[in-house]
Design an enzyme around this catalytic site. Structure first.
Site, PDB file in Angstrom:
ATOM      1  N   THR A  13       0.832  -1.210   0.000  1.00 57.59           N
ATOM      2  CA  THR A  13       0.000   0.000   0.000  1.00 57.59           C
ATOM      3  C   THR A  13       0.867   1.260   0.000  1.00 57.59           C
ATOM      4  O   THR A  13       0.698   2.138  -0.855  1.00 57.59           O
ATOM      5  CB  THR A  13      -0.917   0.010   1.249  1.00 57.59           C
ATOM      6  OG1 THR A  13      -1.653  -1.210   1.256  1.00 57.59           O
ATOM      7  CG2 THR A  13      -1.867   1.176   1.247  1.00 57.59           C
ATOM      8  N   VAL A  14       1.801   1.353   0.935  1.00 58.39           N
ATOM      9  CA  VAL A  14       2.584   2.590   1.039  1.00 58.39           C
ATOM     10  C   VAL A  14       3.608   2.699  -0.101  1.00 58.39           C
ATOM     11  O   VAL A  14       3.726   3.746  -0.747  1.00 58.39           O
ATOM     12  CB  VAL A  14       3.295   2.696   2.419  1.00 58.39           C
ATOM     13  CG1 VAL A  14       4.095   3.982   2.507  1.00 58.39           C
ATOM     14  CG2 VAL A  14       2.277   2.635   3.550  1.00 58.39           C
ATOM     15  N   GLU A 126       9.702  10.414   8.885  1.00 59.61           N
ATOM     16  CA  GLU A 126       8.559  11.287   9.165  1.00 59.61           C
ATOM     17  C   GLU A 126       7.227  10.520   9.102  1.00 59.61           C
ATOM     18  O   GLU A 126       6.312  10.778   9.883  1.00 59.61           O
ATOM     19  CB  GLU A 126       8.540  12.443   8.151  1.00 59.61           C
ATOM     20  CG  GLU A 126       7.450  13.467   8.338  1.00 59.61           C
ATOM     21  CD  GLU A 126       7.536  14.202   9.670  1.00 59.61           C
ATOM     22  OE1 GLU A 126       8.480  14.959   9.860  1.00 59.61           O
ATOM     23  OE2 GLU A 126       6.633  14.007  10.521  1.00 59.61           O
ATOM     24  N   VAL A 129       5.166   8.102  12.234  1.00 55.16           N
ATOM     25  CA  VAL A 129       4.191   8.535  13.246  1.00 55.16           C
ATOM     26  C   VAL A 129       3.242   9.541  12.605  1.00 55.16           C
ATOM     27  O   VAL A 129       3.683  10.497  11.952  1.00 55.16           O
ATOM     28  CB  VAL A 129       4.880   9.212  14.454  1.00 55.16           C
ATOM     29  CG1 VAL A 129       3.850   9.614  15.507  1.00 55.16           C
ATOM     30  CG2 VAL A 129       5.945   8.316  15.056  1.00 55.16           C
ATOM     31  N   ILE A 133       0.870  13.577   8.785  1.00 56.72           N
ATOM     32  CA  ILE A 133       1.018  14.777   9.650  1.00 56.72           C
ATOM     33  C   ILE A 133       2.500  15.059   9.912  1.00 56.72           C
ATOM     34  O   ILE A 133       3.221  14.160  10.321  1.00 56.72           O
ATOM     35  CB  ILE A 133       0.354  14.558  11.035  1.00 56.72           C
ATOM     36  CG1 ILE A 133      -1.086  14.098  10.892  1.00 56.72           C
ATOM     37  CG2 ILE A 133       0.457  15.799  11.895  1.00 56.72           C
ATOM     38  CD1 ILE A 133      -1.698  13.653  12.220  1.00 56.72           C
ATOM     39  N   LYS A 202       4.574   4.013  18.048  1.00 55.37           N
ATOM     40  CA  LYS A 202       4.598   5.445  17.717  1.00 55.37           C
ATOM     41  C   LYS A 202       4.890   6.303  18.953  1.00 55.37           C
ATOM     42  O   LYS A 202       5.671   7.256  18.870  1.00 55.37           O
ATOM     43  CB  LYS A 202       3.276   5.842  17.063  1.00 55.37           C
ATOM     44  CG  LYS A 202       3.102   5.200  15.687  1.00 55.37           C
ATOM     45  CD  LYS A 202       1.690   5.352  15.176  1.00 55.37           C
ATOM     46  CE  LYS A 202       1.509   4.760  13.788  1.00 55.37           C
ATOM     47  NZ  LYS A 202       0.097   4.642  13.400  1.00 55.37           N
ATOM     48  N   GLY A 300      -3.269   5.684   5.745  1.00 56.98           N
ATOM     49  CA  GLY A 300      -3.758   5.643   4.360  1.00 56.98           C
ATOM     50  C   GLY A 300      -2.613   5.786   3.381  1.00 56.98           C
ATOM     51  O   GLY A 300      -1.557   6.343   3.701  1.00 56.98           O
TER      52      GLY A 300
END
Ligand code: HSE
Length: 409
Positions: A13-14, A126, A129, A133, A202, A300
């Site tokens: 997915t990522v 980055e 977590v 954001i 996290k 996501g």
């Protein structure tokens, strides 16, 4: 313009999101990086269906490891097995590594950052977590003038999505979980989300960065959301609270911190209580800043890719200038058990009023027997005064405990 070649390890997915965003935004990325950046290789043991990206595929990591033209490796495999091995080998081969892999950063960040330092390359995370954001850079750059003393927040999109749907009502835990998996929020194995381990990794990374010493996710207290029922959600609502899964870490004194993950009742007036669905919210407290909250898409494909690709750009811009990121090893007694911290508690028990009175004296009752369909004849929910978890367990011994959550605020 100079060309920076990137390899992506893991086309799930990522990883596929990273490749897509890099292609789609190639022009603005080149503008921001002052270099052209392109994906040269993708390593995955499964065949890549997409014709365009399949041309870049190799199943052999050593092709990437031995290619001196590949300067940046994106690790989106996940876990601490192959991902650990490939990350180490990439850093040792003098390549910067960018990752969204919170488990690897939480478990082996100290070692991997030390190797990166030795090899004068970057290890950036980055996306590990808060998904999309910005939170790692704010902590390590924008807030460095502060003594940071607390960090806490809603760190897992899947469980926040499930709890939000439970508040809205009429959807079973399983249905919502499947929905979250379909939308690409939940991990392939949802236990990590539901049982709080994802949030634990996290909060440990945040604690490492905020307080400067390593916190092992396997050694902090972790409670997930399996025990949260529709009744608890309703009783919390009556008190003016919502139930949210929080990761929390704070400094107790110069030498000690505490860190844990658990469902909390949080006041509906707090900013975090409006962080719903898959969104994440992270509050950082510092002695000059006061409080700041970082809010946004916490999981996501594309939000996570957004953070990964920003790190790729940063790595490309800092080829010869290592960014300062790292933390020290900690002493064995550095993290104080969360059971020794005083909090107010929400308790739901089937043990009746007399026993509650004997153990707690006068308490504030939230519910009475028979009020909630299905609740037994002796079921009461109540809130305690501030008390340590250890003391609470002593007082509850022999009683039938149905739910037990901390109250924040
Ligand atoms: N499974 C994670 C979540 C993905 O639900 O938050 C982002 O780390």
């Amino acid at each position: 313009m100079y060309m920076v070649n990137v390899a992506i390890l893991g086309f799930g997915t990522v990883g596929s999101g990273v490749a897509e965003v890099m292609e789609e935004n190639a022009v603005s990325i080149a503008h921001n990086a002052l270099e052209d950046i392109r994906v040269k290789r993708i390593v995955d043991i499964r065949d890549i269906e997409d014709g365009h990206f399949s041309k870049m595929q190799t199943k052999d990591f050593s092709v990437v490891e031995n290619d001196p033209d590949i300067k940046i490796v994106v690790e989106t495999i996940g876990g601490v097995g192959v991902a650990y091995d490939y990350t180490k080998r990439s850093l040792l081969a003098g390549k910067s590594v960018v990752t969204s892999n919170k488990e690897l950063v939480a478990k082996h960040g100290h070692e991997l950052l030390s190797i990166a330092k030795e090899k004068n390359v970057n290890y950036l995370f980055e996306a590990s977590v808060g998904g999309g954001i910005p939170i790692i850079r704010p902590i390590t750059q924008c807030l460095t003038a502060n003594e940071l003393d607390e960090v806490y927040g809603i760190l897992n999109g899947t469980t926040n999505y499930i709890l939000t749907r439970m508040v809205q009502g009429n959807v079973s835990f399983e249905e919502v979980l499947h929905e979250a998996q379909r939308l690409g929020y939940a991990e392939a194995d949802p236990t990590a989300d539901v049982d709080g381990h994802d949030a634990a990794r996290k909060i440990c990374i945040l604690a490492d960065l905020c307080f400067g010493k390593s916190v092992d996710p396997d050694r902090i207290s972790v409670q997930g959301i399996r025990g949260v029922t529709a009744e608890d959600v309703e009783y919390a609502r009556r008190l003016g609270y919502k139930i949210k899964l929080l990761g929390r870490a704070y400094r107790l004194d110069e030498e000690h911190i505490t860190a844990y993950v658990a469902p909390h009742l949080i006041s509906k007036t707090s900013l975090l209580s409006n962080v719903d669905g898959v969104m994440n919210g992270i509050v950082v407290h510092g002695n000059a800043l006061g409080e700041a909250m970082f809010y946004g898409a916490g999981a996501g494909k594309r939000p996570t890719a957004s953070a990964v690709v920003a790190d790729v750009i940063d790595a490309a811009k800092h080829m010869l200038a290592r960014k300062y990121l790292g933390w020290d090893e900690s002493e064995p007694d550095y993290v104080v058990d969360a059971a020794d911290i005083r909090m107010r508690w929400y308790v739901r028990t089937g043990s009746g009023l007399e026993e509650i009175g004997r153990a707690f004296g006068n308490v504030r009752l939230i519910s009475y027997p028979g009020e909630y369909p299905g609740a037994g004849p002796d079921e009461y929910a109540f809130a305690t005064e501030p008390i340590t978890g250890r003391e609470l367990q002593k007082r509850l011994s022999g009683m039938e405990v149905r739910s037990l959550f901390r109250i924040l605020g």
